[in-house]
Design a protein around this motif. Structure first.
Motif, mmCIF file in Angstrom:
data_model
loop_
_atom_site.group_PDB
_atom_site.id
_atom_site.type_symbol
_atom_site.label_atom_id
_atom_site.label_comp_id
_atom_site.label_asym_id
_atom_site.label_seq_id
_atom_site.Cartn_x
_atom_site.Cartn_y
_atom_site.Cartn_z
ATOM 1 N N GLU A 7 -6.078 130.733 36.060
ATOM 2 C CA GLU A 7 -6.391 129.387 35.592
ATOM 3 C C GLU A 7 -5.159 128.787 34.905
ATOM 4 N N THR A 8 -4.624 127.714 35.490
ATOM 5 C CA THR A 8 -3.442 127.041 34.916
ATOM 6 C C THR A 8 -3.567 125.523 35.073
ATOM 7 N N SER A 9 -4.761 124.984 34.891
ATOM 8 C CA SER A 9 -4.955 123.561 35.179
ATOM 9 C C SER A 9 -4.391 122.646 34.099
ATOM 10 N N CYS A 10 -4.254 123.173 32.867
ATOM 11 C CA CYS A 10 -3.802 122.300 31.787
ATOM 12 C C CYS A 10 -2.956 123.083 30.778
ATOM 13 N N ASP A 11 -3.528 123.410 29.625
ATOM 14 C CA ASP A 11 -2.716 124.002 28.553
ATOM 15 C C ASP A 11 -3.140 125.418 28.171
ATOM 16 N N GLU A 12 -3.853 126.094 29.056
ATOM 17 C CA GLU A 12 -4.180 127.504 28.846
ATOM 18 C C GLU A 12 -3.838 128.297 30.088
ATOM 19 N N THR A 13 -3.201 129.439 29.889
ATOM 20 C CA THR A 13 -2.896 130.347 30.990
ATOM 21 C C THR A 13 -3.904 131.478 30.915
ATOM 22 N N GLY A 14 -4.846 131.478 31.844
ATOM 23 C CA GLY A 14 -5.909 132.479 31.818
ATOM 24 C C GLY A 14 -5.906 133.326 33.072
ATOM 25 N N LEU A 15 -5.963 134.639 32.894
ATOM 26 C CA LEU A 15 -6.039 135.570 34.007
ATOM 27 C C LEU A 15 -7.193 136.533 33.764
ATOM 28 N N ALA A 16 -7.881 136.927 34.825
ATOM 29 C CA ALA A 16 -9.000 137.854 34.689
ATOM 30 C C ALA A 16 -9.212 138.584 36.001
ATOM 31 N N ILE A 17 -9.886 139.697 35.926
ATOM 32 C CA ILE A 17 -10.279 140.443 37.120
ATOM 33 C C ILE A 17 -11.791 140.606 37.116
ATOM 34 N N PHE A 18 -12.405 140.144 38.198
ATOM 35 C CA PHE A 18 -13.848 140.262 38.405
ATOM 36 C C PHE A 18 -14.081 141.273 39.515
ATOM 37 N N ASP A 19 -15.001 142.204 39.300
ATOM 38 C CA ASP A 19 -15.317 143.241 40.279
ATOM 39 C C ASP A 19 -16.784 143.119 40.659
ATOM 40 N N SER A 20 -17.061 142.714 41.888
ATOM 41 C CA SER A 20 -18.445 142.515 42.330
ATOM 42 C C SER A 20 -19.243 143.809 42.319
ATOM 43 N N GLU A 21 -18.569 144.946 42.385
ATOM 44 C CA GLU A 21 -19.283 146.227 42.397
ATOM 45 C C GLU A 21 -19.710 146.670 41.004
#
Length: 353
Positions: A7-21
């Motif tokens: 996520e880099t749409s504005c003024d926050e740099t957000g990274l995450a990992i989602f695991d469907s399992e």
């Protein structure tokens, strides 16, 4: 499927990992996330400076990515797909995440997909402990957007009303600046309002009885005039607190009454609130009171997922990747993007894909 969200749409740099399992009754599939806020960088200017935002995303993406992998005890090779914010947002900021994500996907030989920022917010409450079922009305309320959306499924969106000028969060920021409060305005207005009387001053509720659209420019003018006409407002803590409380109450009252009207109009009894302003406690209190009267329920994203974050992008991206959608090698960003243009996903009636 392990999906990296960017996520880099504005003024926050957000990274995450989602695991469907890892989705279960006790786990929403979120393996880990990191978030860097540029608030301190932009505070001097009283708002986001697009060029500075883009440069800071570039500086932070690689270190945050490495931090996330360490936090999750994973390697790059463990990632199965990548989701990045394609729009809406600041075009330079969007491009940093899009280019990083698409290039990384190509290098790893995994699919990548661009995600609509507001769809990410809209779907974030589905990662909560008690996710709402479709259909529902969603109030998307943030610094850049104020929309009421009838949501029948993922990608099945009907915009019932939206702001014709300033978004609610933007109005909070501008009111805070007039009160000489730091950026961002929302949390600082809310903090000052705790000691104030919400009924001390009467402020307008623009377009309250004119459909489901919003207008907050008149509210901005009203708070400007109130501050100007209030003797001692610069130095009197009580007056300042009363102004903040009255302003916050006026905005919240407008949002709440429009939400009730929207639910009644489309004959639904579930409301979802998403976006940064959804964290406002006064908004939550007033919504609880109003919805109890009409036998409706309200659902929020988990607290850590209310503001911009990579988890919501990873989750939204997973839903579309699972449906077979991916991006080509070319990278394009959409600073202005109507959410109703998104293709619907059939059979999406619960949060688990």
């Amino acid at each position: 499927m392990k999906v990296l969200g960017l996520e880099t749409s504005c003024d926050e740099t957000g990274l995450a990992i989602f695991d469907s399992e890892q989705i279960s009754d006790k786990n929403n599939g979120l393996v880990g996330q990191v978030l860097y806020s540029q608030i301190a960088l932009h505070a001097t200017y009283g708002g986001v400076v697009p060029e500075l935002a883009s440069r800071d995303h570039i500086r932070k993406l690689v270190p945050l990515f490495n931090e996330l992998l360490t936090q999750c005890n994973l390697t790059k090779q463990d990632i199965d797909a990548i989701a990045f914010t394609r729009g809406p947002g600041l075009v330079g900021a969007l491009m940093t995440g899009a280019l990083f994500g698409r290039s990384l996907g190509y290098a790893l030989g995994v699919p990548a997909i661009g995600v609509h920022h507001m769809e990410g917010h809209l779907l974030a409450p589905l990662m909560g402990a008690q996710p709402p079922k479709f259909p529902f009305v969603c109030l998307l309320v943030s610094g850049g957007h104020t929309q009421l959306v009838a949501t029948h499924g993922i990608g099945q969106y009907e915009v019932l009303g939206e702001s014709i000028d300033d978004a609610a969060g933007e109005c909070f920021d501008k009111a805070a600046k007039m009160l000489k409060l730091p950026y961002p305005g929302g949390p600082n207005i809310a903090e000052l309002a705790k000691n104030g009387n919400p009924n001390a001053y009467v402020l307008p509720r623009p377009m309250l009885h004119k459909g489901l659209d919003f207008s907050f420019s008149g509210m901005k003018t009203a708070i400007h005039n109130l501050i100007k006409d209030t003797d001692g407002s610069d130095n009197d803590p009580e007056v300042r607190a009363d102004i903040a409380a009255s302003f916050q109450h006026a905005v919240v009252d407008t949002l709440v009454k429009k939400c009730v009207k929207a639910l009644q109009q489309v004959k639904m009894n579930r409301l979802v609130i998403a976006g940064g302003v959804s964290a406002n406690l006064h908004l939550r209190e007033q919504l609880a009171l109003a919805l109890e009267k009409i036998n409706a329920s309200v659902h929020y994203a988990p607290p850590a997922l209310c503001t911009d974050n990579g988890a919501m992008i990873a989750f939204a991206g997973y839903q579309r990747l699972q449906a077979g959608q991916t991006e080509g090698l070319s990278v394009s960003c959409v600073p202005r993007w109507d959410m109703t243009e998104l293709p619907p996903l059939k059979g999406t009636s619960t949060c688990n894909g």
